[in-house]
Design a protein around this motif. Structure first.
Motif, PDB file in Angstrom:
ATOM      1  N   ILE A  46       0.778  -1.190  -0.016  1.00 47.61           N
ATOM      2  CA  ILE A  46      -0.035   0.045  -0.007  1.00 47.61           C
ATOM      3  C   ILE A  46       0.948   1.214   0.192  1.00 47.61           C
ATOM      4  CG2 ILE A  46      -1.799   1.568   1.372  1.00 47.61           C
ATOM      5  CD1 ILE A  46      -2.948  -1.308   2.241  1.00 47.61           C
TER       6      ILE A  46
ATOM      7  N   GLN B 132       2.314   1.993  -3.291  1.00 45.38           N
ATOM      8  CA  GLN B 132       1.358   2.443  -4.396  1.00 45.38           C
ATOM      9  C   GLN B 132       0.953   3.751  -3.974  1.00 45.38           C
ATOM     10  OE1 GLN B 132      -2.174   0.097  -3.169  1.00 45.38           O
ATOM     11  NE2 GLN B 132      -1.621  -1.539  -4.779  1.00 45.38           N
TER      12      GLN B 132
ATOM     13  N   PHE C  20       3.792   5.708  -5.679  1.00 43.38           N
ATOM     14  CA  PHE C  20       4.008   5.749  -7.023  1.00 43.38           C
ATOM     15  C   PHE C  20       3.151   6.745  -7.424  1.00 43.38           C
ATOM     16  CE2 PHE C  20       1.662   4.469 -10.994  1.00 43.38           C
ATOM     17  CZ  PHE C  20       2.750   4.231 -11.559  1.00 43.38           C
TER      18      PHE C  20
END
Length: 244
Positions: free
Chosen positions: A215, A218, A221
């Motif tokens: 997580i 993510q 990113f």
């Protein structure tokens, strides 16, 4: 994401490219940020340790933890007040003890002196408490965000107390240059060690570590994509503004 935190070199590169900040100044700001990050992390870990001390049953582990906290704190305070004059004395002792006469060795020591001078200029006396408070606030907010993420995916066994202590082990891998590729292995290893010391079930600790890390990547990113788009837009604007 890159091993040994090599990705942080892009911070220095983009400061120079976009902000016309010298490599020396960029390196100095990065080292200052990392130093205060480490200091704040140690304090967060210490606060968590006070809350969960009774949960740690192995006396040897308690001793090692106390030792590991004391030494970095002492070194941190020493480095924090390490002035340009102090570094000059240190360099003089090194040259005398090791009888350094080579040009390369002296250039490295001189570069260190310039770096310490730049760090002292950026983080002078009145700014130091402010820098530390900013770092401390960032780490506390990060820990609260970690807790919210874990609660959101069903790991309600985690509390504010054990989060400050346990997550410090994985966070230490992000501050020190021991990162693996994307942090896989090092982050989970630190996370597992920290929470296993508190007696949490091994399966839960390992699964939560991987879930948390994925997580986190993510989020990184998405934020990174916004950053790259912004940098690309600045580059296009600069190209258009140049006379043809």
């Amino acid at each position: 994401v890159l091993p040994a935190r090599l990705g942080e070199l892009t911070y220095i590169y983009y400061l120079k490219k976009l902000g016309q900040v010298s490599v020396l100044t960029g390196t100095a700001t990065l080292l200052i940020a990392r130093f205060y990050d480490l200091l704040a992390l140690i304090l967060c870990f210490s606060l968590g340790l006070l809350w969960v001390w009774a949960q740690i049953q192995v006396s040897l582990i308690k001793f090692l933890i106390a030792f590991v906290i004391t030494i970095p704190l002492f070194l941190g305070i020493l480095i924090h007040f390490f002035s340009s004059t102090g570094y000059a004395r240190f360099a003089s002792v090194v040259r005398r003890v090791f009888n350094l006469h080579s040009t390369t060795s002296n250039k490295i020591l001189d570069l260190g002196q310039r770096l310490v001078d730049e760090m002292s200029k950026i983080a002078h006396g009145s700014k130091r408490p402010v820098l530390f408070l900013f770092s401390m606030g960032i780490w506390l907010i990060k820990n609260f965000a970690f807790l919210c993420i874990l609660w959101g995916v069903g790991f309600e066994v985690f509390t504010w107390n054990n989060m400050l202590f346990g997550s410090a082990f994985s966070e230490l891998t992000t501050v020190l240059p021991i990162h693996g590729l994307a942090g896989f292995g090092t982050v989970e290893g630190g996370w597992t060690l920290g929470f296993l010391l508190l007696g949490l079930p091994k399966e839960l600790v390992i699964s939560s570590g991987f879930a948390f890390h994925i997580i986190l990547l993510q989020f990184s990113f998405v934020i990174g994509m916004f950053g790259f788009i912004w940098i690309y837009a600045i580059g296009l604007r600069k190209k258009k503004s140049r006379p043809s």
